[in-house]
Design a protein around this motif. Sequence first.
Motif, mmCIF file in Angstrom:
data_model
loop_
_atom_site.group_PDB
_atom_site.id
_atom_site.type_symbol
_atom_site.label_atom_id
_atom_site.label_comp_id
_atom_site.label_asym_id
_atom_site.label_seq_id
_atom_site.Cartn_x
_atom_site.Cartn_y
_atom_site.Cartn_z
ATOM 1 N N GLU A 1 -50.769 -12.639 -57.447
ATOM 2 C CA GLU A 1 -52.719 -12.437 -56.641
ATOM 3 C C GLU A 1 -52.976 -14.124 -57.768
ATOM 4 O O GLU A 1 -53.367 -14.526 -56.744
ATOM 5 N N GLN A 2 -52.342 -14.056 -58.264
ATOM 6 C CA GLN A 2 -53.288 -15.606 -59.272
ATOM 7 C C GLN A 2 -52.108 -16.304 -58.093
ATOM 8 O O GLN A 2 -52.756 -17.369 -57.487
ATOM 9 N N THR A 3 -50.940 -16.412 -57.585
ATOM 10 C CA THR A 3 -49.915 -17.380 -56.614
ATOM 11 C C THR A 3 -50.841 -17.525 -55.063
ATOM 12 O O THR A 3 -52.002 -18.437 -54.942
ATOM 13 N N ALA A 4 -51.478 -16.758 -54.997
ATOM 14 C CA ALA A 4 -52.822 -15.971 -53.718
ATOM 15 C C ALA A 4 -54.287 -16.938 -53.731
ATOM 16 O O ALA A 4 -54.616 -17.695 -53.458
ATOM 17 N N PHE A 5 -54.266 -16.704 -55.024
ATOM 18 C CA PHE A 5 -55.942 -17.466 -54.659
ATOM 19 C C PHE A 5 -55.523 -18.717 -55.144
ATOM 20 O O PHE A 5 -56.693 -19.484 -55.197
ATOM 21 N N ILE A 6 -54.577 -19.531 -55.976
ATOM 22 C CA ILE A 6 -54.496 -20.769 -56.106
ATOM 23 C C ILE A 6 -54.333 -21.117 -54.496
ATOM 24 O O ILE A 6 -54.933 -22.202 -54.050
ATOM 25 N N ASP A 7 -53.153 -20.751 -53.847
ATOM 26 C CA ASP A 7 -53.118 -20.876 -52.560
ATOM 27 C C ASP A 7 -54.788 -20.827 -51.123
ATOM 28 O O ASP A 7 -54.547 -22.068 -50.708
ATOM 29 N N GLU A 8 -55.419 -20.523 -52.059
ATOM 30 C CA GLU A 8 -56.801 -20.472 -51.796
ATOM 31 C C GLU A 8 -58.139 -21.530 -51.813
ATOM 32 O O GLU A 8 -58.676 -21.928 -51.200
ATOM 33 N N ARG B 1 -53.842 -9.469 -45.402
ATOM 34 C CA ARG B 1 -53.405 -9.556 -46.922
ATOM 35 C C ARG B 1 -53.364 -11.558 -47.233
ATOM 36 O O ARG B 1 -53.107 -12.197 -46.476
ATOM 37 N N SER B 2 -53.459 -12.132 -48.115
ATOM 38 C CA SER B 2 -53.503 -13.625 -48.579
ATOM 39 C C SER B 2 -52.538 -14.538 -48.205
ATOM 40 O O SER B 2 -51.182 -13.569 -48.357
ATOM 41 N N GLN B 3 -52.147 -15.762 -47.674
ATOM 42 C CA GLN B 3 -50.627 -16.148 -47.863
ATOM 43 C C GLN B 3 -50.433 -16.588 -48.620
ATOM 44 O O GLN B 3 -49.070 -16.084 -48.679
ATOM 45 N N GLY B 4 -50.836 -16.845 -49.359
ATOM 46 C CA GLY B 4 -50.476 -17.002 -51.506
ATOM 47 C C GLY B 4 -49.579 -16.215 -51.685
ATOM 48 O O GLY B 4 -48.289 -16.005 -52.232
ATOM 49 N N GLU B 5 -50.337 -14.437 -50.989
ATOM 50 C CA GLU B 5 -49.600 -12.713 -51.803
ATOM 51 C C GLU B 5 -48.226 -13.178 -51.299
ATOM 52 O O GLU B 5 -47.152 -12.697 -51.590
ATOM 53 N N ILE B 6 -47.954 -13.545 -49.763
ATOM 54 C CA ILE B 6 -47.221 -13.187 -48.774
ATOM 55 C C ILE B 6 -45.614 -14.036 -49.389
ATOM 56 O O ILE B 6 -44.543 -13.816 -49.798
ATOM 57 N N VAL B 7 -46.592 -15.618 -49.991
ATOM 58 C CA VAL B 7 -45.583 -16.496 -50.080
ATOM 59 C C VAL B 7 -44.826 -16.558 -51.119
ATOM 60 O O VAL B 7 -43.308 -16.190 -52.040
ATOM 61 N N SER B 8 -45.169 -15.734 -51.917
ATOM 62 C CA SER B 8 -45.257 -15.231 -53.515
ATOM 63 C C SER B 8 -44.346 -14.312 -53.450
ATOM 64 O O SER B 8 -42.593 -14.525 -54.427
ATOM 65 N N ARG B 9 -44.191 -13.083 -52.566
ATOM 66 C CA ARG B 9 -43.333 -12.029 -52.738
ATOM 67 C C ARG B 9 -42.136 -12.857 -52.298
ATOM 68 O O ARG B 9 -41.054 -12.666 -52.308
ATOM 69 N N VAL B 10 -41.410 -14.250 -51.236
ATOM 70 C CA VAL B 10 -40.319 -14.057 -50.290
ATOM 71 C C VAL B 10 -40.036 -15.141 -51.558
ATOM 72 O O VAL B 10 -38.756 -15.755 -51.353
ATOM 73 N N ILE B 11 -40.655 -16.523 -52.586
ATOM 74 C CA ILE B 11 -40.384 -16.746 -53.209
ATOM 75 C C ILE B 11 -40.200 -16.656 -54.449
ATOM 76 O O ILE B 11 -39.080 -16.008 -55.024
ATOM 77 N N THR B 12 -41.173 -16.516 -55.540
ATOM 78 C CA THR B 12 -41.029 -16.608 -56.285
ATOM 79 C C THR B 12 -40.651 -15.158 -57.026
ATOM 80 O O THR B 12 -39.805 -14.912 -57.715
ATOM 81 N N ASP B 13 -40.941 -13.902 -56.663
ATOM 82 C CA ASP B 13 -40.787 -12.512 -56.782
ATOM 83 C C ASP B 13 -39.096 -12.867 -56.313
ATOM 84 O O ASP B 13 -38.207 -12.013 -56.835
ATOM 85 N N VAL B 14 -38.185 -13.681 -55.491
ATOM 86 C CA VAL B 14 -36.764 -13.493 -54.894
ATOM 87 C C VAL B 14 -36.533 -13.558 -55.903
ATOM 88 O O VAL B 14 -34.624 -13.997 -56.679
ATOM 89 N N ASP B 15 -36.913 -15.486 -57.110
ATOM 90 C CA ASP B 15 -36.349 -16.138 -57.750
ATOM 91 C C ASP B 15 -36.148 -15.099 -59.196
ATOM 92 O O ASP B 15 -35.143 -14.763 -59.958
ATOM 93 N N GLN B 16 -37.063 -14.405 -58.843
ATOM 94 C CA GLN B 16 -36.812 -13.477 -60.833
ATOM 95 C C GLN B 16 -35.874 -12.643 -60.093
ATOM 96 O O GLN B 16 -35.300 -12.236 -61.123
#
Length: 582
Positions: free
Chosen positions: A202-209, A119-134
Amino acid sequence: MSQNKKGQKEILSKVMRYIKRYTGLILLSIVLASLIVILTLYVPILIGEAIDGIVYGQVNFTFILRYLVIISVMVGITALAQWMMNKINNKVTYNVVRDMREAAFKKIEILPLKYLDRRSQGEIVSRVITDVDQFADGLLMGFTQFFTGIMTIIGTLFFMLTIHVGITFVVVLVTPLSLFVASFIAKKTYTMFKLQSEARGEQTAFIDEMIGSQKVVKAYGHEEEALEQFDEINTRLAYYSLRATFFSSLTNPCTRFVNSIVYAGVAITGALAVLTGRITVGALSCFLSYANQYTKPFNEISGVVTELQNAIACAGRVFELIEEEPQVPEPVDAVHLQDVEGQVVCRQVAFSYVPDKKLIENFNIAIKPGQRVAIVGPTGCGKTTLINLLMRFYDVNEGSICVENIDIREVTRKSLRSNYGMVLQETWLKKGTIRENIVMGKPDATEDEIIAAAKASHAHSFIKRLPKGYDTVIGEDGGMLSQGQKQLLCITRVMLCKPPMLILDEATSSIDTRTEMQIQSAFNKLMEGRTTFIVAHRLSTIQNADIILVMKEGKVIEQGNHEELLARKGFYAELYNSQFAV
């Protein structure tokens, strides 16, 4: 039961497990919500009494003033209770969010590497940061409006029944229409919010990459392809977001339409009741106020339900991470490795990342303490995989790897890895001072030990030229340091720890030739008496190895020292000659 509904119920039950920890605060919030509702609903009665005092007979200013004072006190108490309730709800929400993030991060720390590799780092980061904020936004809205909304509906019905049963019946009759509208919209929004959350990850992961690999993107002219790929993801996200917003935005106008029907029904039936003398004008004013207060929570609850669809979808992605299968737990009686001399034995080892694609098969080797073992072979032959198995980043599928005659699966991971010193081709430095990065493996090291290790690795000279020397703060992954300087710091770590076993995976690949010769000399001194595994592409660096393992397609096809392998004129001889052919 539909799959979506079942999934939402499971997610909500998991959320409740986190909320239960704050039951005391939740109960206090409910008490305050009840107080707010009671006082808010009692005020219209007082207003109605005051109006009746004006309509019938002369205006009694003393009578009206008394009611105004009582109303002002009640409004003040309501405002204070509202402030306290909001403060409690904020505390509960962000404590729950904190607990979820802690659980997610703890799980990341114990997840097997295969999960992180796939799994991409950005996708994992998105779950821990963005999804938790939402999720936090939805949960906070739920706490703030759900309790008061439900209690307001119950309270207004009670007060309306005490005034006039017939008009109350008109209000209740239209209520199912509002519930039907809210339910219909909620079903539509959940699917869209779930797809929106996935596309956002997916977008967060792509931008991070792309940002992390910007040099590579520019060097290979990949900008146009990257833009096209981003546009495709962005278009999908826009579509899902638009659909989710469209359905969720229907909530307010639809419920307001229903509310208007309720209000009109109350106004008409109430006016007829006034004309026939069954209620007073003040009572009708009170009833109209209750009709508004009764229907308002349906607006709010509908909004909460819509927001909760997004929150539940985001929480589901977070719980997927939290509930991932962790790495194989250590046995209760796991051995703590001590007094390691460096004996390593691999017996019938077989391993593959993908079940139907074999990589390492029937691998056997016995390494005595202090021996230098070089691992060579073409790309993809299993060199780095073997290192992953030795460090137990992955477990073997078959066979066993033993250190000091103990299967490493029966040993604590911490004690196993603390007996290895590892320098990889890819460096890793954390944000902090140079000193903090060096002492990572030995936090109690003295200043003299740190400087001695830095001198041994030839890093001392460039460190002293930095603005604050060893106290210079560097950014994530080394910041302004060159690749060679970053690698020198990683080598310094190993020089400081002096573990009984070493793993050097292209440890000097980013260092200039002159410094490499100096470090090679330091490594030779460090390797004395230590079992060392050397992964190398430049065969000139491993000629003094005691054992050279030549790997091809996951198998050891040749084994011996440099002279023996050259004399065989096999695959190793071909590799060696290809590097030194004129």
